[in-house]
Design a protein around this motif. Structure first.
Motif, PDB file in Angstrom:
ATOM      1  N   HIS A  23       0.816  -1.217   0.000  1.00  0.00           N
ATOM      2  CA  HIS A  23       0.000   0.000   0.000  1.00  0.00           C
ATOM      3  C   HIS A  23       0.850   1.268   0.000  1.00  0.00           C
ATOM      4  O   HIS A  23       0.313   2.375   0.016  1.00  0.00           O
ATOM      5  CB  HIS A  23      -0.917   0.019   1.235  1.00  0.00           C
ATOM      6  CG  HIS A  23      -2.075  -0.914   1.153  1.00  0.00           C
ATOM      7  ND1 HIS A  23      -1.939  -2.267   1.020  1.00  0.00           N
ATOM      8  CD2 HIS A  23      -3.423  -0.679   1.186  1.00  0.00           C
ATOM      9  CE1 HIS A  23      -3.136  -2.839   0.983  1.00  0.00           C
ATOM     10  NE2 HIS A  23      -4.049  -1.891   1.078  1.00  0.00           N
ATOM     11  N   GLY A  24       2.153   1.124   0.003  1.00  0.00           N
ATOM     12  CA  GLY A  24       3.025   2.279   0.135  1.00  0.00           C
ATOM     13  C   GLY A  24       2.807   3.341  -0.919  1.00  0.00           C
ATOM     14  O   GLY A  24       2.887   4.540  -0.628  1.00  0.00           O
ATOM     15  N   GLU A  25       2.526   2.925  -2.148  1.00  0.00           N
ATOM     16  CA  GLU A  25       2.382   3.911  -3.223  1.00  0.00           C
ATOM     17  C   GLU A  25       0.970   4.469  -3.331  1.00  0.00           C
ATOM     18  O   GLU A  25       0.713   5.362  -4.127  1.00  0.00           O
ATOM     19  CB  GLU A  25       2.772   3.270  -4.552  1.00  0.00           C
ATOM     20  CG  GLU A  25       1.923   2.079  -4.949  1.00  0.00           C
ATOM     21  CD  GLU A  25       2.396   1.464  -6.260  1.00  0.00           C
ATOM     22  OE1 GLU A  25       2.219   2.140  -7.305  1.00  0.00           O
ATOM     23  OE2 GLU A  25       2.926   0.340  -6.238  1.00  0.00           O
ATOM     24  N   PHE A  26       0.036   3.943  -2.530  1.00  0.00           N
ATOM     25  CA  PHE A  26      -1.356   4.380  -2.645  1.00  0.00           C
ATOM     26  C   PHE A  26      -1.779   5.360  -1.556  1.00  0.00           C
ATOM     27  O   PHE A  26      -2.813   5.994  -1.665  1.00  0.00           O
ATOM     28  CB  PHE A  26      -2.305   3.176  -2.587  1.00  0.00           C
ATOM     29  CG  PHE A  26      -1.935   2.065  -3.522  1.00  0.00           C
ATOM     30  CD1 PHE A  26      -1.670   2.318  -4.863  1.00  0.00           C
ATOM     31  CD2 PHE A  26      -1.859   0.768  -3.076  1.00  0.00           C
ATOM     32  CE1 PHE A  26      -1.332   1.306  -5.731  1.00  0.00           C
ATOM     33  CE2 PHE A  26      -1.521  -0.252  -3.934  1.00  0.00           C
ATOM     34  CZ  PHE A  26      -1.255   0.013  -5.268  1.00  0.00           C
ATOM     35  N   ILE A  27      -1.018   5.448  -0.493  1.00  0.00           N
ATOM     36  CA  ILE A  27      -1.433   6.200   0.686  1.00  0.00           C
ATOM     37  C   ILE A  27      -0.437   7.317   0.968  1.00  0.00           C
ATOM     38  O   ILE A  27       0.776   7.115   0.904  1.00  0.00           O
ATOM     39  CB  ILE A  27      -1.550   5.264   1.912  1.00  0.00           C
ATOM     40  CG1 ILE A  27      -2.691   4.267   1.689  1.00  0.00           C
ATOM     41  CG2 ILE A  27      -1.772   6.060   3.199  1.00  0.00           C
ATOM     42  CD1 ILE A  27      -2.838   3.240   2.776  1.00  0.00           C
ATOM     43  N   ALA A 147       0.173   2.729   8.064  1.00  0.00           N
ATOM     44  CA  ALA A 147      -0.851   2.575   7.024  1.00  0.00           C
ATOM     45  C   ALA A 147      -0.240   2.093   5.712  1.00  0.00           C
ATOM     46  O   ALA A 147      -0.842   1.282   4.991  1.00  0.00           O
ATOM     47  CB  ALA A 147      -1.583   3.893   6.817  1.00  0.00           C
ATOM     48  N   LYS A 148       0.933   2.563   5.395  1.00  0.00           N
ATOM     49  CA  LYS A 148       1.595   2.116   4.166  1.00  0.00           C
ATOM     50  C   LYS A 148       2.121   0.692   4.292  1.00  0.00           C
ATOM     51  O   LYS A 148       2.317   0.013   3.278  1.00  0.00           O
ATOM     52  CB  LYS A 148       2.744   3.058   3.826  1.00  0.00           C
ATOM     53  CG  LYS A 148       2.296   4.434   3.336  1.00  0.00           C
ATOM     54  CD  LYS A 148       3.495   5.310   2.983  1.00  0.00           C
ATOM     55  CE  LYS A 148       3.038   6.641   2.387  1.00  0.00           C
ATOM     56  NZ  LYS A 148       4.191   7.500   2.002  1.00  0.00           N
ATOM     57  N   GLY A 149       2.325   0.240   5.512  1.00  0.00           N
ATOM     58  CA  GLY A 149       2.912  -1.076   5.727  1.00  0.00           C
ATOM     59  C   GLY A 149       1.917  -2.129   6.167  1.00  0.00           C
ATOM     60  O   GLY A 149       2.312  -3.126   6.789  1.00  0.00           O
ATOM     61  N   VAL A 150       0.627  -1.936   5.835  1.00  0.00           N
ATOM     62  CA  VAL A 150      -0.368  -2.922   6.258  1.00  0.00           C
ATOM     63  C   VAL A 150      -0.114  -4.268   5.593  1.00  0.00           C
ATOM     64  O   VAL A 150       0.432  -4.352   4.490  1.00  0.00           O
ATOM     65  CB  VAL A 150      -1.801  -2.449   5.971  1.00  0.00           C
ATOM     66  CG1 VAL A 150      -2.152  -1.248   6.834  1.00  0.00           C
ATOM     67  CG2 VAL A 150      -1.992  -2.132   4.493  1.00  0.00           C
TER      68      VAL A 150
END
Length: 449
Positions: A23-27, A147-150
């Motif tokens: 999710h790193g590139e989406f948040i 949040a990016k590391g979920v």
């Protein structure tokens, strides 16, 4: 101003590994608070939140039948012999609620933004909640990084609550401690980090965020319980005599010879000594621990279980039930006996204690322990009893004493390698561990008794 560049379909989750879609590139943060993270999650995963909000991990209750009556029962309204009750202690107890801001009895269980996605899906190992702020994460947590590391849940996520409930690592269950974060084969043959490396949901199968599993106190009907037969055959042994045993003896009985491996578990909590300045005789700070705020606690390792017939259902003592202070009150206990063909001999931890009760009304007091007016700060039993009982809606006579209790906990984890399982003489030898009389036998059944 955070932005969502792309919604990631839940179908893309890699269900066969411990990792979720990156999710790193989406948040993009920063986030004002954790509920802002949840709102971001909801832009793609609203259905997940709706599903989760139907589960006991969110509601802390569900409808079930107790003593012939249908009622809402769960962590929200049961009593134990650890910290006793959440009734006036929400600020502290909601540390282990998968939500934010549950400070009072009233709570908006319909607010999706209060769902804590991160406590289960943190893949960074840096997310932390404590018992001082109604389930909100601590200030040091970098919400954007988390949040990016979920990721899909791993043992550490589950252990952050299930291993630490009741006042410390392995306090309650006895077979769920932080040693299970990275256990070796001797600790648990299934979760061995260098072997099978089972995650919790390998056995606790999950459907639409509803996690299977049942403990005695909050699932007295045994609903959604798991069993070894989910993976193993009913007749798993090459020896027929062992398979005959399996008809009346639970797998766990032979394959979990001891619990509380490495990490001690709390075996007794005596609240009657709390509030005193003098340290009781025998308190060594290790096995027997004393604090003015909590009283005397006894912790032990490598414990042999207590064995009891168990048919999958349980009895409990409800808030307001009358007690006899001269005998131990069983707060939660397994149902079944030697004549119950659905029951098997199963291993349990039995946690004992002494806790405050109303000597006139003859029921246990839901003690108020947390906050400036709680017992942990004031050491004032009278005041904490009055506040706690007001929160529970029960009359308090103004007179209190302390009564003995016991509470059974299923032993299901810390499965030993097969060559360390119990042998015949461990149960049937001259000094065998089974209390045959307590199980309803006249003597050792191997002798036909």
């Amino acid at each position: 101003m955070k932005k969502i560049f792309l919604c990631v379909s839940a179908a893309l989750l890699l269900a066969t590994t411990a990792y979720a879609t990156d999710h790193g590139e989406f948040i993009e943060g920063p986030f004002a608070d954790a509920s802002e993270v949840t709102k971001t999650c909801l832009e793609c995963h609203e259905d997940a939140a709706i599903d989760f909000m139907q589960t006991p991990h969110w509601t802390w209750t569900r409808k079930q039948v107790v003593d012939g009556k249908e009622m809402d029962l769960g962590k929200i309204n049961v009593m134990n012999n650890f910290c006793t009750s959440i009734s006036s202690n929400h600020v502290h107890c909601s540390e282990c609620h998968a939500g934010y801001g549950w400070a009072e009895e009233e709570y908006d269980f319909t607010d999706k933004s209060k769902v804590d996605c991160l406590v289960c899906h943190d893949g960074t190992g840096t997310y932390h909640k404590d018992g001082d702020n109604s389930g909100w994460p601590t200030e040091h947590v970098n919400l954007e990084a988390v949040a990016k590391g979920v990721a899909l849940p791993v043992r550490q996520n589950c252990n952050s609550c299930h291993a630490l409930g009741g006042g410390g690592n392995n306090a309650k269950h006895g077979d769920i401690s932080l040693v299970l974060d990275y256990p070796d084969r001797s600790i648990d043959v299934h979760m061995d980090a260098d072997g099978n490396d089972f995650q919790c949901q390998t056995c606790h199968e999950t459907d639409d965020h509803y996690i299977s599993g049942a403990n005695l106190q909050t699932a007295t009907d045994g609903f959604n319980a798991i069993s070894c037969e989910q993976c193993h055959e009913a007749d798993p042994h090459a020896e027929s005599r062992l398979n005959d045993h399996a008809k009346r003896v639970a797998c766990q009985t032979c394959h979990i010879p001891v619990y509380a491996k490495e990490d001690p578990t709390q075996m007794d909590w005596d609240w009657s000594t709390a509030g005193k300045d003098e340290v009781p005789e025998g308190a060594d700070g290790k096995i027997v621990r004393y604090a003015k705020s909590t009283g005397t606690q006894t912790w032990k390792t490598d414990m042999e279980p207590t064995y009891h017939w168990f048919n999958g259902k349980a009895g409990i003592t409800l808030i307001g039930d009358k007690i006899d202070p001269n005998v131990p009150t069983r707060m939660a206990y397994p149902l079944g006996d030697i004549n119950d063909k659905t029951a098997k001999i199963h291993p349990f931890k039995v946690h004992t204690g002494k806790q405050i009760y109303d000597t006139k009304n003859m029921y246990f007091i839901t003690n108020h322990i947390y906050g400036e007016d709680g017992f942990w700060e004031t050491a004032d039993w009278q005041r904490s009893a009055k506040i706690g009982m007001e929160a529970s809606g029960l009359p308090y006579s103004g007179e209190y004493g302390f009564a003995p209790t016991e509470m059974y906990w299923r032993i299901d984890h810390m499965v030993a390698p097969a060559d360390q399982a119990l042998g015949c003489l461990d149960c049937h030898g001259d000094n065998g561990r089974m209390d045959w009389a307590a199980l309803g036998y006249k003597g050792d059944p191997i002798d036909g008794k």
